[in-house]
Design an enzyme around this catalytic site. Structure first.
Site, PDB file in Angstrom:
ATOM      1  N   GLY A 186     112.321  60.267   0.384  1.00  0.00           N
ATOM      2  CA  GLY A 186     111.273  60.935   0.541  1.00  0.00           C
ATOM      3  C   GLY A 186     110.350  59.981  -0.108  1.00  0.00           C
ATOM      4  O   GLY A 186     109.177  59.466   0.901  1.00  0.00           O
ATOM      5  N   ASP A 187     110.580  60.020  -1.326  1.00  0.00           N
ATOM      6  CA  ASP A 187     109.222  59.579  -1.861  1.00  0.00           C
ATOM      7  C   ASP A 187     110.297  58.872  -3.058  1.00  0.00           C
ATOM      8  O   ASP A 187     110.066  59.281  -4.070  1.00  0.00           O
ATOM      9  CB  ASP A 187     108.396  60.238  -3.010  1.00  0.00           C
ATOM     10  CG  ASP A 187     107.102  59.482  -3.277  1.00  0.00           C
ATOM     11  OD1 ASP A 187     106.956  58.667  -3.300  1.00  0.00           O
ATOM     12  OD2 ASP A 187     106.353  59.974  -4.180  1.00  0.00           O
ATOM     13  N   TYR A 188     111.133  58.108  -2.721  1.00  0.00           N
ATOM     14  CA  TYR A 188     111.710  57.600  -3.483  1.00  0.00           C
ATOM     15  C   TYR A 188     111.362  56.047  -4.536  1.00  0.00           C
ATOM     16  O   TYR A 188     111.121  55.077  -4.890  1.00  0.00           O
ATOM     17  CB  TYR A 188     113.190  56.862  -3.173  1.00  0.00           C
ATOM     18  CG  TYR A 188     114.799  56.632  -4.310  1.00  0.00           C
ATOM     19  CD1 TYR A 188     115.141  58.472  -4.319  1.00  0.00           C
ATOM     20  CD2 TYR A 188     115.054  55.010  -4.746  1.00  0.00           C
ATOM     21  CE1 TYR A 188     116.510  58.020  -5.362  1.00  0.00           C
ATOM     22  CE2 TYR A 188     116.141  55.386  -5.892  1.00  0.00           C
ATOM     23  CZ  TYR A 188     116.947  56.384  -5.612  1.00  0.00           C
ATOM     24  OH  TYR A 188     117.658  56.665  -6.532  1.00  0.00           O
ATOM     25  N   ASN A 192     110.145  59.632 -10.450  1.00  0.00           N
ATOM     26  CA  ASN A 192     110.783  60.508  -9.761  1.00  0.00           C
ATOM     27  C   ASN A 192     112.384  60.926  -9.732  1.00  0.00           C
ATOM     28  O   ASN A 192     112.940  61.478  -9.545  1.00  0.00           O
ATOM     29  CB  ASN A 192     111.026  60.572  -7.739  1.00  0.00           C
ATOM     30  CG  ASN A 192     109.926  60.595  -7.202  1.00  0.00           C
ATOM     31  OD1 ASN A 192     108.417  61.484  -8.541  1.00  0.00           O
ATOM     32  ND2 ASN A 192     108.472  60.686  -6.471  1.00  0.00           N
TER      33      ASN A 192
END
Length: 262
Positions: A186-188, A192
């Site tokens: 989702g927020d690669y 992260n």
């Protein structure tokens, strides 16, 4: 107890005791993020955010719980909703986040771990996954964000020379016909991923995780590489190591635009 912790749950304060708390500013995104020097003998992180729909930690807590034993993610140590705030205490993964200078100094190694990591995320079996964050949900959330003026119009104007309403309209008009569904982070992006030496230690900041089009991650991964290195020199290597033939550039642009609302 001090001014910054006076409204925290009593149970949490008892668990933390007199351990040292340090504000963390990279990775583990959230309104307030603290590095906990020691919790029962090991380091941890504490995230605190308002319980409102667009900032709650509940989706991340649910994702971490479902991913436990499936992917290397932080183990949940404590959660609470207290005084209009969400609290998430979780273990600290060993290593440094992918944006750290020592990681970025070994660019080809990072790109390799970056691609292999995404392949492992997308390889999860989604048949019984309860977490959904597909395009229809994202568009509904984007509409609500626009209606509630939760996005800065100046940012949209600078990047796309239009209003948030116009950008949202463009997303509706150009919506992809099909979705290639996988389990998506989702927020690669680089911060992260946690990397320990030359190995991937795990994934963090999973508040947007769930079943979605693989391009949700591929698009942001390409954007992150471009941001980190100033151009697309590692794009082909990343896609080769990930295992994708025939990149859909329209989808890449679409999901990057969509991310402006998140």
């Amino acid at each position: 107890m001090n001014e910054s912790t006076r409204n925290w749950p009593e149970e949490l304060l008892e668990l933390l005791g007199q351990t040292e708390l340090t504000v963390n500013k990279i990775g583990y995104s959230g309104d307030h993020v603290y590095h906990v020097k020691e919790y029962r003998g090991t380091p941890a992180f504490l995230k605190i955010a308002p319980s409102v729909w667009w900032r709650t930690l509940r989706p991340e807590i649910e994702a971490l719980a479902w991913l436990d034993g499936k992917l290397p993610v932080p183990k949940i140590l404590y959660t609470a909703e207290h005084g209009g705030m969400d609290y998430l205490l979780m273990e600290a993964l060993g290593g440094k986040d992918g944006s750290h200078e020592t990681i970025q100094a070994k660019r080809k190694l990072f790109v390799k771990l970056y691609a292999e990591g995404l392949r492992s995320v997308h390889g999860l079996d989604i048949r019984e996954c309860p977490l959904s964050n597909g395009l229809e949900k994202k568009l509904r959330d984007a509409k609500r964000i626009v209606d509630e003026s939760l996005v800065d119009p100046a940012d949209i104007k600078e990047e796309y020379d239009c209003t948030p309403e116009e950008l949202y309209g463009l997303l509706l008009e150009s919506k992809p016909v099909t979705e290639d569904l996988v389990f998506a982070h989702g927020d690669y992006c680089a911060p992260n991923l946690i990397i320990d030496g030359e190995k991937l230690s795990g994934f963090i900041d999973l508040g947007r995780a769930g079943v979605a089009d693989r391009y949700q991650d591929i698009s942001l991964a390409i954007r992150s590489l471009r941001h980190d290195y100033g151009d697309d020199r590692y794009k082909a290597l990343f896609l080769e190591l990930y295992g994708l033939d025939g990149l859909d550039e329209d989808k890449v642009r679409y999901y990057i635009r969509l991310d402006e609302f998140f």
